[in-house]
Structure formats: structure tokens, C-alpha cells
Design a protein around this motif. Structure first.
Motif, PDB file in Angstrom:
ATOM      1  N   MET A   1       6.801  44.906  20.498  1.00 24.46           N
ATOM      2  CA  MET A   1       5.989  44.248  21.491  1.00 24.46           C
ATOM      3  C   MET A   1       6.767  44.260  22.804  1.00 24.46           C
ATOM      4  SD  MET A   1       4.513  40.332  21.760  1.00 24.46           S
ATOM      5  CE  MET A   1       5.949  39.583  21.098  1.00 24.46           C
ATOM      6  N   PHE A   2       6.034  44.400  23.883  1.00 20.45           N
ATOM      7  CA  PHE A   2       6.676  44.292  25.180  1.00 20.45           C
ATOM      8  C   PHE A   2       5.747  43.565  26.143  1.00 20.45           C
ATOM      9  CE2 PHE A   2       4.393  48.277  25.345  1.00 20.45           C
ATOM     10  CZ  PHE A   2       3.840  48.296  26.608  1.00 20.45           C
ATOM     11  N   ARG A   3       6.355  42.981  27.145  1.00 17.24           N
ATOM     12  CA  ARG A   3       5.622  42.274  28.194  1.00 17.24           C
ATOM     13  C   ARG A   3       6.075  42.859  29.515  1.00 17.24           C
ATOM     14  NH1 ARG A   3       2.971  37.385  28.826  1.00 17.24           N
ATOM     15  NH2 ARG A   3       3.054  36.534  30.913  1.00 17.24           N
ATOM     16  N   ILE A   4       5.113  43.248  30.333  1.00 13.30           N
ATOM     17  CA  ILE A   4       5.427  43.750  31.663  1.00 13.30           C
ATOM     18  C   ILE A   4       5.065  42.662  32.662  1.00 13.30           C
ATOM     19  CG2 ILE A   4       4.949  45.500  33.410  1.00 13.30           C
ATOM     20  CD1 ILE A   4       4.183  47.385  31.136  1.00 13.30           C
ATOM     21  N   GLU A   5       6.039  42.272  33.444  1.00 13.80           N
ATOM     22  CA  GLU A   5       5.844  41.241  34.462  1.00 13.80           C
ATOM     23  C   GLU A   5       6.018  41.919  35.817  1.00 13.80           C
ATOM     24  OE1 GLU A   5       8.239  37.379  34.366  1.00 13.80           O
ATOM     25  OE2 GLU A   5       9.032  38.544  36.058  1.00 13.80           O
ATOM     26  N   ILE A   6       4.984  41.888  36.630  1.00 17.50           N
ATOM     27  CA  ILE A   6       5.032  42.569  37.930  1.00 17.50           C
ATOM     28  C   ILE A   6       4.909  41.539  39.052  1.00 17.50           C
ATOM     29  CG2 ILE A   6       3.924  44.281  39.430  1.00 17.50           C
ATOM     30  CD1 ILE A   6       2.945  45.688  36.903  1.00 17.50           C
ATOM     31  N   GLY A   7       5.962  41.438  39.843  1.00 19.58           N
ATOM     32  CA  GLY A   7       5.912  40.650  41.063  1.00 19.58           C
ATOM     33  C   GLY A   7       6.021  39.145  40.922  1.00 19.58           C
ATOM     34  N   ALA A   8       6.418  38.645  39.767  1.00 21.57           N
ATOM     35  CA  ALA A   8       6.565  37.195  39.610  1.00 21.57           C
ATOM     36  C   ALA A   8       7.985  36.816  40.002  1.00 21.57           C
ATOM     37  CB  ALA A   8       6.266  36.769  38.177  1.00 21.57           C
ATOM     38  N   GLY A   9       8.153  36.432  41.236  1.00 26.90           N
ATOM     39  CA  GLY A   9       9.476  36.047  41.728  1.00 26.90           C
ATOM     40  C   GLY A   9       9.813  34.625  41.327  1.00 26.90           C
ATOM     41  N   VAL A  10      10.919  34.142  41.838  1.00 27.00           N
ATOM     42  CA  VAL A  10      11.340  32.784  41.500  1.00 27.00           C
ATOM     43  C   VAL A  10      10.382  31.744  42.064  1.00 27.00           C
ATOM     44  CG1 VAL A  10      13.762  33.377  41.170  1.00 27.00           C
ATOM     45  CG2 VAL A  10      12.964  32.735  43.441  1.00 27.00           C
ATOM     46  N   GLY A  11       9.534  32.134  42.993  1.00 20.90           N
ATOM     47  CA  GLY A  11       8.518  31.230  43.531  1.00 20.90           C
ATOM     48  C   GLY A  11       7.369  30.983  42.564  1.00 20.90           C
ATOM     49  N   VAL A  12       7.321  31.746  41.451  1.00 15.42           N
ATOM     50  CA  VAL A  12       6.290  31.571  40.423  1.00 15.42           C
ATOM     51  C   VAL A  12       7.014  31.330  39.089  1.00 15.42           C
ATOM     52  CG1 VAL A  12       4.213  32.565  39.389  1.00 15.42           C
ATOM     53  CG2 VAL A  12       4.879  33.247  41.693  1.00 15.42           C
ATOM     54  N   PRO A  13       7.679  30.184  38.956  1.00 16.50           N
ATOM     55  CA  PRO A  13       8.519  29.979  37.771  1.00 16.50           C
ATOM     56  C   PRO A  13       7.741  29.899  36.459  1.00 16.50           C
ATOM     57  CG  PRO A  13       8.380  27.967  39.050  1.00 16.50           C
ATOM     58  CD  PRO A  13       7.726  29.049  39.865  1.00 16.50           C
ATOM     59  N   THR A  14       6.488  29.494  36.491  1.00 17.16           N
ATOM     60  CA  THR A  14       5.742  29.382  35.233  1.00 17.16           C
ATOM     61  C   THR A  14       5.563  30.747  34.575  1.00 17.16           C
ATOM     62  OG1 THR A  14       3.672  29.434  36.489  1.00 17.16           O
ATOM     63  CG2 THR A  14       4.505  27.275  35.847  1.00 17.16           C
ATOM     64  N   ILE A  15       5.273  31.770  35.355  1.00 21.23           N
ATOM     65  CA  ILE A  15       5.106  33.112  34.806  1.00 21.23           C
ATOM     66  C   ILE A  15       6.444  33.636  34.296  1.00 21.23           C
ATOM     67  CG2 ILE A  15       4.500  35.504  35.350  1.00 21.23           C
ATOM     68  CD1 ILE A  15       2.109  33.557  35.194  1.00 21.23           C
ATOM     69  N   ARG A  16       7.493  33.446  35.068  1.00 22.62           N
ATOM     70  CA  ARG A  16       8.823  33.919  34.646  1.00 22.62           C
ATOM     71  C   ARG A  16       9.271  33.223  33.367  1.00 22.62           C
ATOM     72  NH1 ARG A  16      11.694  36.850  38.666  1.00 22.62           N
ATOM     73  NH2 ARG A  16      13.677  36.229  37.789  1.00 22.62           N
ATOM     74  N   MET A  17       9.053  31.923  33.267  1.00 23.98           N
ATOM     75  CA  MET A  17       9.446  31.193  32.057  1.00 23.98           C
ATOM     76  C   MET A  17       8.662  31.677  30.842  1.00 23.98           C
ATOM     77  SD  MET A  17      10.241  27.289  33.415  1.00 23.98           S
ATOM     78  CE  MET A  17       8.509  26.900  33.485  1.00 23.98           C
ATOM     79  N   LEU A  18       7.368  31.915  30.998  1.00 24.16           N
ATOM     80  CA  LEU A  18       6.562  32.423  29.895  1.00 24.16           C
ATOM     81  C   LEU A  18       7.064  33.807  29.464  1.00 24.16           C
ATOM     82  CD1 LEU A  18       4.175  32.297  27.953  1.00 24.16           C
ATOM     83  CD2 LEU A  18       2.751  33.211  29.792  1.00 24.16           C
ATOM     84  N   SER A  19       7.337  34.661  30.417  1.00 20.03           N
ATOM     85  CA  SER A  19       7.842  36.000  30.100  1.00 20.03           C
ATOM     86  C   SER A  19       9.164  35.927  29.348  1.00 20.03           C
ATOM     87  CB  SER A  19       8.028  36.817  31.377  1.00 20.03           C
ATOM     88  OG  SER A  19       6.793  37.052  32.004  1.00 20.03           O
ATOM     89  N   GLU A  20      10.055  35.046  29.770  1.00 19.50           N
ATOM     90  CA  GLU A  20      11.353  34.922  29.108  1.00 19.50           C
ATOM     91  C   GLU A  20      11.216  34.318  27.721  1.00 19.50           C
ATOM     92  OE1 GLU A  20      13.845  33.020  32.010  1.00 19.50           O
ATOM     93  OE2 GLU A  20      13.863  34.817  33.275  1.00 19.50           O
ATOM     94  N   ARG A  21      10.242  33.437  27.534  1.00 19.34           N
ATOM     95  CA  ARG A  21       9.976  32.879  26.205  1.00 19.34           C
ATOM     96  C   ARG A  21       9.477  33.986  25.271  1.00 19.34           C
ATOM     97  NH1 ARG A  21       5.647  28.958  26.520  1.00 19.34           N
ATOM     98  NH2 ARG A  21       6.950  28.095  28.145  1.00 19.34           N
ATOM     99  N   VAL A  22       8.554  34.805  25.755  1.00 18.11           N
ATOM    100  CA  VAL A  22       8.043  35.926  24.951  1.00 18.11           C
ATOM    101  C   VAL A  22       9.173  36.909  24.648  1.00 18.11           C
ATOM    102  CG1 VAL A  22       6.498  37.926  24.997  1.00 18.11           C
ATOM    103  CG2 VAL A  22       5.673  35.701  25.773  1.00 18.11           C
ATOM    104  N   ALA A  23      10.073  37.106  25.603  1.00 12.82           N
ATOM    105  CA  ALA A  23      11.174  38.062  25.423  1.00 12.82           C
ATOM    106  C   ALA A  23      12.130  37.630  24.317  1.00 12.82           C
ATOM    107  CB  ALA A  23      11.936  38.225  26.738  1.00 12.82           C
ATOM    108  N   ARG A  24      12.133  36.369  23.963  1.00 16.39           N
ATOM    109  CA  ARG A  24      13.031  35.882  22.905  1.00 16.39           C
ATOM    110  C   ARG A  24      12.471  36.123  21.503  1.00 16.39           C
ATOM    111  NH1 ARG A  24      13.957  32.071  27.072  1.00 16.39           N
ATOM    112  NH2 ARG A  24      16.148  32.040  27.680  1.00 16.39           N
ATOM    113  N   VAL A  25      11.224  36.549  21.406  1.00 18.47           N
ATOM    114  CA  VAL A  25      10.626  36.876  20.105  1.00 18.47           C
ATOM    115  C   VAL A  25      11.358  38.109  19.562  1.00 18.47           C
ATOM    116  CG1 VAL A  25       8.512  37.702  18.998  1.00 18.47           C
ATOM    117  CG2 VAL A  25       8.392  35.912  20.742  1.00 18.47           C
TER     118      VAL A  25
END
Length: 64
Positions: free
Chosen positions: A1-25
């Protein structure tokens, strides 16, 4: 499984946190596309490009 995150900078922490949570699977990979905020967890992929450049590059390099 992979997740592609495009353009979610530190100004959008909810998207970055979700992506990092998925990345730990187990067996999951995060591909983060961002020219400025490109930090990723160890073992994941960072593309320091804008979204359009990354998509264009992917289109050119994938077999058809």
C-alpha cells in the motif's frame, strides 16, 4: 500500500499527520511531494517538486 501526498505543507498539519499515521502501517509507503516541506519518516519517499512537475515526471517515466 502507498499513499501519495501532494502539496500538504506544514500549514496543513491534519493531512500530514494522517499520511504519517498511514505510513506506519506495515508494508505501507508514503510518497510526499512538496518543494518546501519535504521531510518524511525514514524509509519513505520525498519528492522535492511541485505537484504538476511530479505528476508530469511520473507520466514520462512510467511504462505505457
Amino acid at each position: 500500500m502507498f499513499r501519495i501526498e501532494i502539496g500538504a505543507g506544514v500549514g496543513v498539519p491534519t493531512i500530514r499527520m494522517l499520511s504519517e499515521r498511514v505510513a506506519r502501517v506495515p508494508n505501507a509507503t508514503l510518497i510526499r511531494v512538496n518543494p518546501r516541506d519535504k521531510q518524511v519518516l525514514d524509509g519513505h519517499i520525498s519528492l522535492p517538486l511541485g505537484g504538476l512537475d511530479a505528476v508530469s515526471y511520473t507520466h514520462l517515466t512510467l511504462p505505457t
